[in-house]
Scaffold this active site. Sequence first.
Site, PDB file in Angstrom:
ATOM      1  N   GLU A   1       0.793  -1.228   0.000  1.00  0.00           N
ATOM      2  CA  GLU A   1       0.000   0.000   0.000  1.00  0.00           C
ATOM      3  C   GLU A   1       0.830   1.284   0.000  1.00  0.00           C
ATOM      4  O   GLU A   1       0.776   2.075   0.976  1.00  0.00           O
ATOM      5  CB  GLU A   1      -0.984  -0.018   1.178  1.00  0.00           C
ATOM      6  CG  GLU A   1      -1.904  -1.222   1.167  1.00  0.00           C
ATOM      7  CD  GLU A   1      -2.970  -1.191   2.253  1.00  0.00           C
ATOM      8  OE1 GLU A   1      -2.885  -0.350   3.155  1.00  0.00           O
ATOM      9  OE2 GLU A   1      -3.895  -2.015   2.185  1.00  0.00           O
TER      10      GLU A   1
ATOM     11  N   GLU B   1      -5.453  -8.569   0.267  1.00  0.00           N
ATOM     12  CA  GLU B   1      -6.199  -8.254   1.500  1.00  0.00           C
ATOM     13  C   GLU B   1      -7.637  -7.967   1.131  1.00  0.00           C
ATOM     14  O   GLU B   1      -7.917  -7.310   0.114  1.00  0.00           O
ATOM     15  CB  GLU B   1      -5.662  -7.000   2.204  1.00  0.00           C
ATOM     16  CG  GLU B   1      -4.373  -7.170   2.921  1.00  0.00           C
ATOM     17  CD  GLU B   1      -3.910  -5.879   3.609  1.00  0.00           C
ATOM     18  OE1 GLU B   1      -4.769  -5.032   3.971  1.00  0.00           O
ATOM     19  OE2 GLU B   1      -2.698  -5.728   3.758  1.00  0.00           O
TER      20      GLU B   1
HETATM   21  O1  IFM Z   1      -4.789  -3.227   8.837  1.00  0.00           O
HETATM   22  C1  IFM Z   1      -4.657  -2.699   7.566  1.00  0.00           C
HETATM   23  C2  IFM Z   1      -3.439  -3.264   6.875  1.00  0.00           C
HETATM   24  O2  IFM Z   1      -2.280  -3.072   7.602  1.00  0.00           O
HETATM   25  C3  IFM Z   1      -3.268  -2.630   5.534  1.00  0.00           C
HETATM   26  N1  IFM Z   1      -4.483  -2.704   4.770  1.00  0.00           N
HETATM   27  C4  IFM Z   1      -5.700  -2.314   5.385  1.00  0.00           C
HETATM   28  C5  IFM Z   1      -5.868  -3.003   6.719  1.00  0.00           C
HETATM   29  C6  IFM Z   1      -7.180  -2.566   7.381  1.00  0.00           C
HETATM   30  O3  IFM Z   1      -7.192  -1.196   7.573  1.00  0.00           O
END
Ligand code: IFM
Length: 459
Positions: free
Chosen positions: A166, A361
């Site tokens: 990210e 994710e």
């Molecule tokens: O917890 C975070 C993660 O570290 C990165 N992506 C989003 C998740 C939820 O906010």
Amino acid sequence: MTKRAFPPGFLWGVATSAFQIEGAPDADGRGESIWDRFAATPGRIADGSDARVACDHYRRWREDLALLRELGVNAYRFSVAWPRVLPRGRGAVNGRGLDFYDRLVDALLEAGIAPLATLYHWDLPQPLQDEGGWGSRATAEAFVAYAEAVGMRLGDRVRRWATHNEPWCIATLGHEQGEHAPGLRDPALALRAAHHVLLSHGWAVAALRRHAPAAEVGIVLNLVPAYPASPSEADRDAARAFDGFFNRWYLDPVFHGVYPADAVADRVARGHLRGPELPFVHDGDLAAIAAPTDFLGVNYYTRAILRSDAIPEAENAPRTLRAPPPEGLTDMGWEVFPAGLHDLLLRLQRDYAPASLLVAENGAAYEDPPGAAGPILEDPRRVAYLRAHLAAAHRAIAEGVPLAGYFHWSLLDNFEWGHGYTKRFGLYRVDFATQARVPRASARFYRDVIAANAIALEP
Ligand code: IFM
């Protein structure tokens, strides 16, 4: 019930990150990270907490591996903590820090679980921040040495690597909005930081390939598909601008070796850049950033709805407006919009054609309903979220998207950055007083999906 089968060999996993679960900040020679410093600064974390213990995973990792086995996942995405490997960010490698991941990888492989290691999930060594952090090109160089050190030790066994998690969050939340470490509010610096993160990605791809020639290497982006609130030209332009800054600012350099001209022009108009020339881009940088990769990791949680006359959510943030969401909001305030995952995957395939895609994710923060008790905690909203997003992913695969895997965020409730422990994303609830892990119904649901390699949908 209708069954939707996933392709044979589909990767089913869960995702975690080092800082959010490990704790043990002083163990085995680990150095300080920017998140240790940020969390220790009064007022930065909503519940005043820090991650000194978190899920105590550094000590309890065998117990957590048992949970992975219980779920039946065939893949696990974790991140390596840079300050464990290079406590000062560069220089002497701390072998004891690497030993932890060495043991974890061996145990995963023994359990038939394929590791996906992320090199950077936000825990920059503090000494590098003291020298300018991601605002400095030297940090990109230090990242390559770090990638070399980890690749050298684990590259014989880890077959999948993500360089960064990210970059938008690293740059914008960390350097423009100040919500994440290092807590800065400088939009021009954020653009510079984003470039150095991307550059370090490109360089690290080459470094990892040297040490793990057979491995698949990629980057993980958080992508938020943008929908105009109406067909008006102004709303469509607002969606274009959001997409340009949030998504294409990262996708275009990685896949096409260029920053998006319209988004650059927007930044010039806001005064974040002096002109269309990006002063921090050196000859050869964009070619390095566009190094061919084997997969794109997509973190999908929600969409944005854009209205040209909406009040900006934060200074310098794109103007967004969320419609009353039929499927509700999660505890993060994020709209549940599974169709967005399908749309996003198709768009990525159409515009960027990555060699393959992973949902790296996807998940939802929900507090447990009052009175929910063990041995299994009912969490019907998370089950519904999971089912609907898997159905959307399946639909994308059926339409030709080369989606190779899905990693649920997250295995455990954990330290949710600026929110501390107030947002629970886990398939397993963590009682942070006792460190007990209690399965939620979503864990059972996911286990059954994995065992069947299919989801059952209501007719
Ligand atoms: O917890 C975070 C993660 O570290 C990165 N992506 C989003 C998740 C939820 O906010």
